[in-house]
Design a protein around this motif. Structure first.
Motif, PDB file in Angstrom:
ATOM      1  N   CYS A 131       0.865  -1.170   0.000  1.00  0.00           N
ATOM      2  CA  CYS A 131       0.000   0.000   0.000  1.00  0.00           C
ATOM      3  C   CYS A 131       0.916   1.239   0.000  1.00  0.00           C
ATOM      4  O   CYS A 131       2.001   1.186   0.570  1.00  0.00           O
ATOM      5  N   TYR A 176      -6.039   2.176   4.921  1.00  0.00           N
ATOM      6  CA  TYR A 176      -5.036   3.211   4.640  1.00  0.00           C
ATOM      7  C   TYR A 176      -5.209   3.846   3.257  1.00  0.00           C
ATOM      8  O   TYR A 176      -4.810   4.977   3.038  1.00  0.00           O
ATOM      9  N   CYS A 177      -5.764   3.068   2.295  1.00  0.00           N
ATOM     10  CA  CYS A 177      -5.897   3.636   0.946  1.00  0.00           C
ATOM     11  C   CYS A 177      -7.323   3.525   0.411  1.00  0.00           C
ATOM     12  O   CYS A 177      -7.628   4.100  -0.628  1.00  0.00           O
TER      13      CYS A 177
HETATM   14 ZN    ZN Z   1      -3.911   0.115   1.084  1.00  0.00          ZN
END
Ligand code: ZN
Length: 461
Positions: free
Chosen positions: A285, A340-341
């Motif tokens: 990521c 997180y993304c």
């Molecule tokens: Zn991610």
């Protein structure tokens, strides 16, 4: 198209074309053809699709592949018939487990039955795994599959800013046994440096080469790039260029390698995981160090007992790999989307633990992953390189090479290292040492730090 086919047949073609390919690269109008851009643009667009839409896409690809395998590949036809199955009996992704897994030995021993009868393989070169231990696995794949693979890699690298066609330095591939360990492939925009860096002069030469080439990305084997970073630090060189990212690939990644490379080059290390058989692809990521598998590439299952990756690749129609046991092992899979993304790629994992043969197993039943074994190797000063070979359940060979001008300090360091390892492996494992000038890489230039000759068998029991 014709030129594409020409490149497909490289092993059977004249030396001249091989020289062009090896030393100049693949012209960009071939590498970046319609297939490349269709795949790349599709991935850039679909990367934020919700989970259900990605699974729907996967099921469509799976149905197509199973129908083809049943109709054209003798091994799969027999396997289906033996179980009274037809492709239409697979009605969901979960139904995939009605089909048995395929291991490497079965693939090798029944290779002739693995080839699709409706595809002409006469001019197709055989691909193979790097075969770091044992005999490499051979199989067919088309030139188009290689183009698609490159589009997936570019898609993953785009997370840290890489654009298709941008220049990069590669520190990987077969050894370049020359005084000048460098090849410039202008058509690919690649400067390739040998993964073996011998001394201080070598480091200085590499730094000058990378600077004058002007690339902002280095791509290659973690062991080689970490060795370069370590030597830059040891000899107090200043890095005379600014990188955007370093791409690790093709080998296990150890924490110390990432740390030294990020420190010395002052940029993000971005790592991806794949294999020559193209059944599962994952990369980190951009906002964390978690890996996400790419669902548009194939179906990934994680064995609940051993955590082995079992993959079904969507693109090889010559030698389909369906539920293929990779022998690569990962940490506990996470099924939620990446916080997180925001991508719904799955599964999500914290670490690629390594191949089954990278684990050390001990007589008292412990299974020790490589990351744990790295601890006594931290802060070595006189020891340049090491390798651990588990010959039997109770016997390990520690291979060591020293920096030039090693002194009596080296002996002390070696003894400390052996004590540290003995603590990890326990008293019932005998550690022998072998001191060598240089630890050999495999024919493809890769470095295997741990090779266990017994772990795969024991883990599968
Ligand atoms: Zn991610």
């Amino acid at each position: 198209m014709i030129i594409g086919r020409l490149f497909t047949a490289i092993p059977r073609m004249s030396t001249l074309v091989k020289v062009v390919y090896n030393y100049l690269g693949i012209p960009s109008f071939i590498r970046y053809n319609k297939t490349f851009w269709d795949t790349y643009n599709f991935l850039q667009k679909s990367q934020y699709w919700p989970r259900e839409k990605l699974q729907e896409y996967q099921f469509k690809q799976l149905k197509k592949l199973l129908r083809h395998a049943y109709e054209n590949v003798p091994y799969y036809r027999k396997t289906f018939k033996k179980r009274g199955l037809r492709p239409e009996d697979i009605r969901s992704l979960e139904d995939l487990n009605k089909i048995p897994c395929l291991d490497k030995d079965t693939f090798k021993s029944r290779f002739n039955e693995m080839i699709a009868k409706n595809i002409d393989i006469r001019n197709m070169p055989l691909s193979h795994t790097s075969g770091t231990t044992g005999k490499p696995l051979q199989f067919y794949r088309t030139y188009t599959e290689n183009i698609i693979e490159w589009a997936f890699i570019c898609h993953q690298w785009s997370r840290v800013g890489y654009k298709p066609g941008e220049r990069r330095v590669e520190i990987r591939g077969p050894l370049i046994n020359k005084k000048k360990p460098v090849i410039h492939r202008p058509l690919d925009g690649v400067l390739r440096l040998s993964p073996v860096i011998r001394d201080k002069e070598g480091v200085s030469f590499y730094l000058r080469c990378i600077k004058s080439f002007g690339a902002r990305y280095i791509h290659g084997y973690p062991s080689a790039i970490a060795t370069l970073a370590g030597m830059i630090k040891k000899y107090s060189f200043k890095v005379p260029f600014k990188l955007k990212a370093v791409f690790f690939a093709s080998e296990e990644v150890y924490g110390w390698e990432r740390k030294i490379v990020e420190e010395v080059f002052n940029c993000r290390v971005f790592s991806h995981y794949g294999q020559a058989e193209h059944v599962a692809l994952a990369s980190e990521c951009e906002n964390s160090y978690f890996y996400h598998f790419v669902p548009q590439y194939g179906i990934v299952e994680i064995d609940p007992k051993t955590h082995e990756i079992i993959g079904t690749g969507f693109f090889n129609y010559v030698n389909p790999f369906i539920r293929y046991k990779t022998t690569d092992v990962v940490s506990e899979p996470i099924l939620s989307e990446c916080e997180y993304c925001g991508r719904s790629y799955f599964p999500l994992i914290e670490r690629i633990e390594g191949r089954m043969e990278d684990f050390i197993v001990t007589p008292d039943g412990a299974v020790i992953p490589p990351a744990v074994i790295t601890h006594p190797f931290k802060d070595l000063k006189t020891i340049k390189n090491t390798q651990l070979i588990q010959l039997d359940i109770d016997s390990i060979l520690l291979r060591v090479s020293f920096f030039k001008n090693a002194t009596n300090k080296s002996e002390r360091e070696l003894n400390q290292l052996i004590c540290g390892l003995q603590e990890i492996f326990g008293p019932n494992v005998k550690i022998e040492t072998e001191i060598v000038d240089e630890i050999k890489r495999t024919p493809t230039g890769k470095f295997r730090w741990i090779i266990s000759k017994v772990s795969e068998k024991i883990l599968n029991e």
